[in-house]
Design a protein around this motif. Structure first.
Motif, mmCIF file in Angstrom:
data_model
loop_
_atom_site.group_PDB
_atom_site.id
_atom_site.type_symbol
_atom_site.label_atom_id
_atom_site.label_comp_id
_atom_site.label_asym_id
_atom_site.label_seq_id
_atom_site.Cartn_x
_atom_site.Cartn_y
_atom_site.Cartn_z
ATOM 1 N N ALA A 1 -10.054 -0.706 -0.181
ATOM 2 C CA ALA A 1 -9.666 -0.925 -1.580
ATOM 3 C C ALA A 1 -8.150 -0.982 -1.707
ATOM 4 O O ALA A 1 -7.598 -1.781 -2.472
ATOM 5 N N ARG A 2 -7.452 -0.134 -0.959
ATOM 6 C CA ARG A 2 -5.979 -0.144 -0.998
ATOM 7 C C ARG A 2 -5.442 -1.489 -0.532
ATOM 8 O O ARG A 2 -4.533 -2.055 -1.130
ATOM 9 N N MET A 3 -6.030 -1.992 0.566
ATOM 10 C CA MET A 3 -5.593 -3.298 1.074
ATOM 11 C C MET A 3 -5.896 -4.407 0.092
ATOM 12 O O MET A 3 -5.100 -5.323 -0.100
ATOM 13 N N VAL B 1 0.860 -1.181 0.000
ATOM 14 C CA VAL B 1 0.000 0.000 0.000
ATOM 15 C C VAL B 1 0.900 1.237 0.000
ATOM 16 O O VAL B 1 1.885 1.291 0.731
ATOM 17 N N SER B 2 0.577 2.215 -0.835
ATOM 18 C CA SER B 2 1.397 3.412 -0.916
ATOM 19 C C SER B 2 0.493 4.635 -0.975
ATOM 20 O O SER B 2 -0.600 4.570 -1.537
ATOM 21 N N LEU B 3 0.937 5.760 -0.385
ATOM 22 C CA LEU B 3 0.037 6.914 -0.279
ATOM 23 C C LEU B 3 0.332 8.035 -1.256
ATOM 24 O O LEU B 3 -0.581 8.656 -1.786
ATOM 25 N N ILE B 4 1.612 8.366 -1.473
ATOM 26 C CA ILE B 4 1.867 9.534 -2.311
ATOM 27 C C ILE B 4 2.770 9.248 -3.506
ATOM 28 O O ILE B 4 3.165 10.170 -4.199
ATOM 29 N N SER B 5 3.071 8.002 -3.761
ATOM 30 C CA SER B 5 3.759 7.678 -5.014
ATOM 31 C C SER B 5 3.479 6.227 -5.364
ATOM 32 O O SER B 5 3.168 5.423 -4.480
ATOM 33 N N GLY B 6 3.562 5.920 -6.641
ATOM 34 C CA GLY B 6 3.305 4.553 -7.080
ATOM 35 C C GLY B 6 2.286 4.520 -8.211
ATOM 36 O O GLY B 6 1.795 5.560 -8.642
ATOM 37 N N LYS B 7 2.009 3.306 -8.680
ATOM 38 C CA LYS B 7 1.064 3.127 -9.791
ATOM 39 C C LYS B 7 -0.324 2.818 -9.264
ATOM 40 O O LYS B 7 -0.477 2.244 -8.179
#
Lengths: 315, 471
Positions: free
Chosen positions: B295-297, B236-242
């Motif tokens: 949804a992130r999980m 899970v990532s909050l401020i960068s990633g695809k």
């Protein structure tokens, strides 16, 4: 004063003023002990408007629902506080007054890049009013507490004063009063956009040629922006001088000060501020206290700038 | 006789909304929905403003998740200018954001949903609030409010302000962290970590008790749908990633960089609400999808910190993987609080946080797209910025719009299980509101995302853009 009861309401706003109450942190328990919060849509399940001593109203009037809610608050509360820059000056929603409701609706529902075009919603929703208005154009207001949101210390003072039955003590200072930067005369000859280089952390932004609104903005924040390296953007609205003296205005005051601190021509600064008036007047555009000034041409400046841009013009 | 049940306003959520539940002549559910009744016009308002104002003025879209807008705007400005902020700035932005997540999720769980969990769905509305919790369970209330305070204080110390932070700018962060601040931050994070062993089991216990008391919530409040979240290295990532889109079974259907969002996401007008719904378009078909903590999980495989990963496994055991049970979103928020506290500790131990925080920026004219995972889900800012640094067009997609279809399905399910065919159909209307609160909807955000993106023509000479025209 007997038991103090509080109703709150949010109109067209971001809910930040309500969060600022929770940001009293430990002190919120003092407040909760001293007052009884009744209607407060974010905290309680009371859906009506019971009678209350104090009514805190945040947000501007954008649609019929807001107008009705403001009227209900006035009827149900002995004292009404216009709470936050949206209620006092119209806030950022007021910057929407440069556009008609039809233009806004068209932009959202008909011409948006990721939206499948369809007519704007009509059922169930309250129609938009033709312009965004500050609270006191719709109901009588007893106190004004601008700030975006007002720093919790000012909210605490206002609430504790009302509980004690006295008038709140609030300062009339500008943001500069709490800013530690050194205001000094420099050889700077050009206005800089915030992207030109990195500002010196010790020196007044105006001395460096950066537009900072600290000197024309009332301190309801304790100056966190200039303290942390960012010029003031005027979110708490104008100072008492600007509001009460007919000849003083945001752009002319900043230009006077910056031209004294630098070698930049005063008129050049005024012109630059007019060109970017949508940024500098973004929190106060909807109020007649600013609109009746020499700045009543704000809308024209914005249109001129846009027309100039579309014609391919460059500074 | 046809009837309409109304909830106006929906309380203990962020923003203005009402609910209608239409019943037909036989008293069966005909239609139901959440009406969002406010519209400000932000994307129109932003046009003509200086780009450097975006991190400040877009924060005013929402006072509950201003930091999400503040940082999405900065990501978009960095992208437009083609710069990468120094490592210290990226760490400070993340730290500011973790503080924000702790604050926002704590507010949602304890202040907005808490009264339903602690006092019960059918408690007297006059006491069903945070004051009621303070009276019913002062110990938990103190810990919970303390946790929220710590989050907001971290946000304020790094962001300059708690509500509407100011320090993040195009190219980095406008101040350098000193030793005293670092010390205070460490103390706060330690303090937050210290209360987790009490708070986590307490919240889980309340949730399980609610499920025992109202088994329909676990059995019938299931909205099976696609999901979307930001993933980096499978975490899970909050401020960068695809961005990763998964289907109902959890299978990955699409992955894309944020610049491509307009190829896949479609907004539709709902004719009885100012809020537009968003769907994802795949192979010519539109699908409803969920965003936010659960949804992130569902989209990722792990969090990457010890306690959070242990809870992640527990979550899968209790709720399934992927999970589609509406009430489990509350548990997902709780796990993100745990993760945020652990990750904040890691950042504060990282020596790189004391380095240079800012690089200079210049706009050449062009598009900037940025996103963050807001507490409630994916938030996208997209600007056209001219060579003088003025915004000429803006498009925003916010989290709650993307959950809108699911929220409406949850209203139908909760009305069906707790309201319709009950002798007193108003007694448990709060269950409908509780189902909405599970999504932690953010309606200030959702009603202010509007604007248009005009045609853009770039005039190029070789690789260099000579001029960009819009109409």
């Amino acid at each position: 004063m007997g038991e103090v009861t509080v109703n709150t309401e949010w109109l067209s706003d971001c809910s930040g003023c309500h969060v600022a109450i929770v940001d009293l942190h430990e002190k919120i328990l003092n407040v909760l002990e001293a007052v009884r919060i009744q209607r407060c849509p974010v905290l309680t399940d009371i859906k009506e408007y019971p009678h209350a001593t104090v009514g805190l109203v945040s947000g501007a009037i954008r649609n019929e629902h807001d107008r009705h809610a403001a009227e209900q608050m006035r009827k149900s509360c002995d004292i009404v506080i216009a709470w936050g820059s949206c209620a006092v000056f119209g806030g950022p929603a007021g910057a929407g007054n440069v556009h008609t409701p039809d233009e806004i609706a068209a932009a959202v529902y008909l011409e948006n890049k990721t939206t499948i075009p369809a007519p704007p919603p009509k059922r169930e929703v309250s129609p938009l009013e033709s312009v965004v208005s500050p609270l006191d154009t719709v109901i009588d207001v007893d106190f004004y507490l601008p700030g975006c949101p007002p720093h919790p210390v000012f909210i605490f003072e206002a609430l504790t004063a009302l509980v004690a039955g006295r008038e709140p003590e609030v300062n009339r200072r500008s943001v500069c009063a709490k800013c530690k930067r050194n205001m000094e005369k420099t050889e700077v000859t050009e206005i800089r956009s915030s992207f030109d280089g990195i500002p010196d952390p010790e020196r007044c932004f105006l001395s460096q040629g950066y537009t900072c609104m600290g000197s024309v903005t009332i301190d309801r924040c304790l100056a966190p922006c200039p303290t942390n390296g960012v010029p003031c953007t005027g979110c708490a609205g104008a100072t008492m001088q600007i509001l009460t003296e007919p000849n003083r205005d945001i752009r002319t005051e900043i230009a006077d000060r910056m031209s004294r601190l630098t070698k930049i021509d005063r008129d050049e600064i005024v012109r630059s501020l007019e060109r970017s008036s949508k940024s500098h007047y973004s929190y106060t555009m909807a109020t007649s206290m600013i609109g009746c000034k020499p700045t009543f041409q704000i809308k024209r400046w914005i249109e001129d700038e846009q027309a100039d841009y579309e014609a391919g013009g460059c500074r | 006789m046809k009837r309409t049940l109304k909830i106006d306003p929906v309380t203990r959520i962020e923003g203005h909304a009402k609910v209608f539940i239409n019943l037909d002549e036989a008293g069966a559910l005909e239609s139901a929905g959440l009406v969002v009744n406010e519209l400000r016009g932000f994307e129109k308002i932003l046009i003509g403003m200086e780009a450097d104002r975006m991190p400040h003025v877009t924060a005013r879209i929402c006072g509950v998740c201003p930091t999400a807008h503040h940082l999405a705007a900065c990501n978009a400005l960095d992208h437009a200018a083609g710069v990468t902020p120094p490592p210290a700035a990226l760490l400070l932005r993340e730290l500011m954001y973790l503080g924000h997540i702790i604050h926002s999720h704590s507010l949602s769980i304890f202040v907005l949903q808490g009264p339903d969990l602690v006092l019960g769905l059918d408690a007297d509305p006059a006491i069903r609030n945070i004051v009621g919790i303070v009276q019913a369970n002062p110990e938990l209330a103190k810990l919970a409010l303390g946790l929220r305070s710590i989050g907001q204080k971290i946000n304020e110390m790094v962001g300059g302000r708690g509500t509407h932070p100011v320090t993040s700018v195009a190219g980095g962060i406008a101040f350098v962290l000193d030793k005293e601040k670092l010390k205070a931050l460490k103390e706060w994070v330690d303090e937050a970590r210290g209360v987790l062993p009490q708070v986590v089991p307490a919240v889980k216990g309340l949730l399980m008790r609610a499920l025992e008391k109202h088994p329909e919530m676990g059995e019938k409040w299931i909205v099976s749908s696609f999901g979307m979240g930001t993933v980096q290295d499978e975490a899970v990532s909050l401020i960068s990633g695809k961005l990763r889109v998964i289907d109902e079974t959890g299978a990955t259907r699409l992955e894309f960089g944020i610049e491509e969002y307009d190829r896949y996401l479609r907004e539709s007008v709902v004719d009885w609400s100012y809020m537009k719904k968003v769907q994802v378009e795949l192979d010519g078909e539109l699908h409803d999808y969920r965003v936010g903590p659960m949804a992130r999980m569902n989209a990722a495989r792990r969090f990457g910190t010890e306690m959070a990963d242990a809870e992640y496994a527990e979550f899968a055991r209790l709720g399934g993987a992927p999970c589609h049970a509406t009430v489990f979103q509350t548990y997902a928020k709780l796990i993100e609080i745990v993760w945020a506290i652990e990750r904040a500790g890691e950042i504060l131990r990282d020596k790189a946080i004391r380095g240079e925080t800012r690089v200079p920026v210049r706009f050449q004219g062009g598009r900037g797209v940025g996103h963050v995972e807001a507490p409630r889900g994916t938030l996208i800012h997209d600007y056209q910025i001219d060579e003088r640094g003025i915004v000429r067009a803006a498009n925003l997609i916010v989290a709650t719009q993307q959950n809108y279809s699911l929220i409406n399905r949850s209203i139908e399910q909760s009305a069906q299980s707790h309201v319709i065919d009950r002798p007193d159909d108003r007694a448990l209307m709060n269950a409908v509101e509780f189902s909405i609160r599970c999504y932690d909807p953010c309606l200030s955000c959702a009603t202010h995302a509007l604007g248009r993106m005009p045609l853009e023509v770039a005039v190029r000479r070789g690789a260099e853009t000579v001029k960009t025209l819009w109409r």
